[in-house]
Design a protein around this motif. Sequence first.
Motif, PDB file in Angstrom:
ATOM      1  N   THR A   5       1.258  -1.167  -0.036  1.00 26.50           N
ATOM      2  CA  THR A   5      -0.138  -0.413  -0.107  1.00 26.50           C
ATOM      3  C   THR A   5       1.026   1.135   0.223  1.00 26.50           C
ATOM      4  OG1 THR A   5      -0.077  -0.702   2.739  1.00 26.50           O
ATOM      5  CG2 THR A   5      -2.531  -1.073   1.067  1.00 26.50           C
ATOM      6  N   LEU A   6       2.264   1.137   0.033  1.00 27.95           N
ATOM      7  CA  LEU A   6       2.846   2.493  -0.243  1.00 27.95           C
ATOM      8  C   LEU A   6       4.129   2.055  -1.273  1.00 27.95           C
ATOM      9  CD1 LEU A   6       5.487   1.910   1.627  1.00 27.95           C
ATOM     10  CD2 LEU A   6       3.779   2.577   3.622  1.00 27.95           C
ATOM     11  N   ARG A  21      -2.373   4.243  -1.759  1.00 31.18           N
ATOM     12  CA  ARG A  21      -3.718   4.201  -2.242  1.00 31.18           C
ATOM     13  C   ARG A  21      -5.193   5.332  -2.857  1.00 31.18           C
ATOM     14  NH1 ARG A  21      -7.302   2.586   1.839  1.00 31.18           N
ATOM     15  NH2 ARG A  21      -8.191   1.233   0.378  1.00 31.18           N
ATOM     16  N   PRO A  22      -4.833   5.811  -3.978  1.00 31.58           N
ATOM     17  CA  PRO A  22      -5.468   7.013  -4.284  1.00 31.58           C
ATOM     18  C   PRO A  22      -6.438   7.343  -4.876  1.00 31.58           C
ATOM     19  CG  PRO A  22      -4.096   6.295  -6.351  1.00 31.58           C
ATOM     20  CD  PRO A  22      -3.366   4.994  -5.266  1.00 31.58           C
ATOM     21  N   GLU A  23      -6.987   5.445  -4.901  1.00 36.36           N
ATOM     22  CA  GLU A  23      -8.193   5.561  -5.432  1.00 36.36           C
ATOM     23  C   GLU A  23      -9.456   5.844  -4.364  1.00 36.36           C
ATOM     24  OE1 GLU A  23      -6.733   1.806  -3.702  1.00 36.36           O
ATOM     25  OE2 GLU A  23      -6.478   3.529  -5.377  1.00 36.36           O
ATOM     26  N   ARG A  24      -8.697   5.874  -2.574  1.00 37.63           N
ATOM     27  CA  ARG A  24      -9.182   5.702  -1.473  1.00 37.63           C
ATOM     28  C   ARG A  24      -8.951   6.945  -1.376  1.00 37.63           C
ATOM     29  NH1 ARG A  24     -13.690   3.180  -0.221  1.00 37.63           N
ATOM     30  NH2 ARG A  24     -13.378   3.260   1.555  1.00 37.63           N
ATOM     31  N   MET A  25      -7.921   8.644  -1.261  1.00 33.88           N
ATOM     32  CA  MET A  25      -7.070   9.263  -1.190  1.00 33.88           C
ATOM     33  C   MET A  25      -6.009   9.037   0.238  1.00 33.88           C
ATOM     34  SD  MET A  25     -10.568  11.761  -1.100  1.00 33.88           S
ATOM     35  CE  MET A  25      -9.228  13.416  -1.363  1.00 33.88           C
ATOM     36  N   ASN A  26      -5.334   7.891  -0.216  1.00 37.18           N
ATOM     37  CA  ASN A  26      -4.684   7.636   0.756  1.00 37.18           C
ATOM     38  C   ASN A  26      -5.270   6.919   2.247  1.00 37.18           C
ATOM     39  OD1 ASN A  26      -2.596   7.369  -1.377  1.00 37.18           O
ATOM     40  ND2 ASN A  26      -2.647  10.066  -1.566  1.00 37.18           N
ATOM     41  N   THR A  55       4.653  11.303   1.532  1.00 37.46           N
ATOM     42  CA  THR A  55       3.559  12.327   0.654  1.00 37.46           C
ATOM     43  C   THR A  55       3.525  11.115   0.223  1.00 37.46           C
ATOM     44  OG1 THR A  55       3.497  13.679  -1.061  1.00 37.46           O
ATOM     45  CG2 THR A  55       4.627  11.488  -1.143  1.00 37.46           C
ATOM     46  N   GLY A  56       1.831  11.807  -0.435  1.00 37.87           N
ATOM     47  CA  GLY A  56       0.394  10.579  -1.313  1.00 37.87           C
ATOM     48  C   GLY A  56       0.577  10.613  -2.666  1.00 37.87           C
ATOM     49  N   ALA A  60      -4.163  13.685  -3.163  1.00 40.17           N
ATOM     50  CA  ALA A  60      -4.482  13.444  -1.162  1.00 40.17           C
ATOM     51  C   ALA A  60      -2.811  12.971  -0.876  1.00 40.17           C
ATOM     52  CB  ALA A  60      -5.704  12.711  -0.677  1.00 40.17           C
ATOM     53  N   PHE A  61      -2.578  14.076   0.224  1.00 33.75           N
ATOM     54  CA  PHE A  61      -2.072  13.101   1.625  1.00 33.75           C
ATOM     55  C   PHE A  61      -2.704  12.238   2.312  1.00 33.75           C
ATOM     56  CE2 PHE A  61       0.196  13.918   5.235  1.00 33.75           C
ATOM     57  CZ  PHE A  61       1.922  13.332   5.418  1.00 33.75           C
ATOM     58  N   CYS A  62      -3.051  11.836   3.030  1.00 36.20           N
ATOM     59  CA  CYS A  62      -4.337  11.332   3.594  1.00 36.20           C
ATOM     60  C   CYS A  62      -5.724  11.846   4.169  1.00 36.20           C
ATOM     61  CB  CYS A  62      -2.979  11.204   4.450  1.00 36.20           C
ATOM     62  SG  CYS A  62      -3.646   9.601   5.672  1.00 36.20           S
ATOM     63  N   ALA A  63      -6.491  11.506   3.466  1.00 36.32           N
ATOM     64  CA  ALA A  63      -8.287  11.557   4.283  1.00 36.32           C
ATOM     65  C   ALA A  63      -8.284  10.663   5.200  1.00 36.32           C
ATOM     66  CB  ALA A  63      -8.446  11.494   2.747  1.00 36.32           C
ATOM     67  N   GLY A  64      -7.166  10.565   6.225  1.00 32.43           N
ATOM     68  CA  GLY A  64      -7.432  10.129   7.706  1.00 32.43           C
ATOM     69  C   GLY A  64      -7.811   9.010   7.059  1.00 32.43           C
TER      70      GLY A  64
END
Length: 270
Positions: A5-6, A21-26, A55-56, A60-64
């Motif tokens: 995942t990274l 995980r760009p499809e899930r905003m990481n 970084t992401g 997105a960087f990371c949406a939580g």
Amino acid sequence: MTYETLNYAVDDAVATITLNRPERMNALTKVLEAELRTAIEAAGRDNAVRSIILTGAGRAFCAGMDMDELEVLPPEDIRAEEWMRSYDMNRRADYQTRYSYFPAAPKPIISAINGAAAGLGLIMALYSDFRLASDKAVFATAFAQRGLIAEHGIAWILPRIVGHANAMDLLLTSRKIDAQEALQIGLVHQMVPADALPDAARQLAHRLGNDVSPRSVRIMKQQLWEAPFQTLGDAISSANTEMVMSLRSEDFKEGIAHFVERRPARFPGN
């Protein structure tokens, strides 16, 4: 090591960790969370690495936390032993917990915030040593909108970075702020155009890796993160001890030599 995942890459003494995980905003999953810790620990132990960029992928960087996992997350997972293991037994217990292991890493961590940083994504950025933001970045605590609280020590660290009033605003309202406002309140150190962010992060990483002593960076990072728990006298006493050790170090010898000889530094890192 391969990651699911990274992405992890080392180039010119810089370890770049890209949440992928760009499809899930990481958004974080248990797998991504575990892989991230493993990657940071690997960079911390690698003598070929002198700085770390986080970084992401995508926008997105990371949406939580991933909402699919959050819905079924057992409440006791927050204190699960697998997340609370020690990174460095010589560090305070404060820096051996779920996300505060970022400060325990011996290398400086630069968060290159390319897009949304919300919830746990914001927490990871706060625990980093530098925060560079794209002009497209957006920030939010998000916890109050989910019926949650200020988790993972954000109530301790956020006011120290942006002040009490701004922390109260960001936490209680859960409102989104853009990169410009983040820069104004001190949440990020620098804002650059989106296409310039990777280069800005690498320039900083290279400066930390080439122009200054890695040993000095390692010790000063520890000093800065330990200082909130110390009295002034404790900080002075600790600094005096470290000063003696630095004067005996190879990096100190090189620090004098490259200045006298008027040449680029070649710090060995010890």
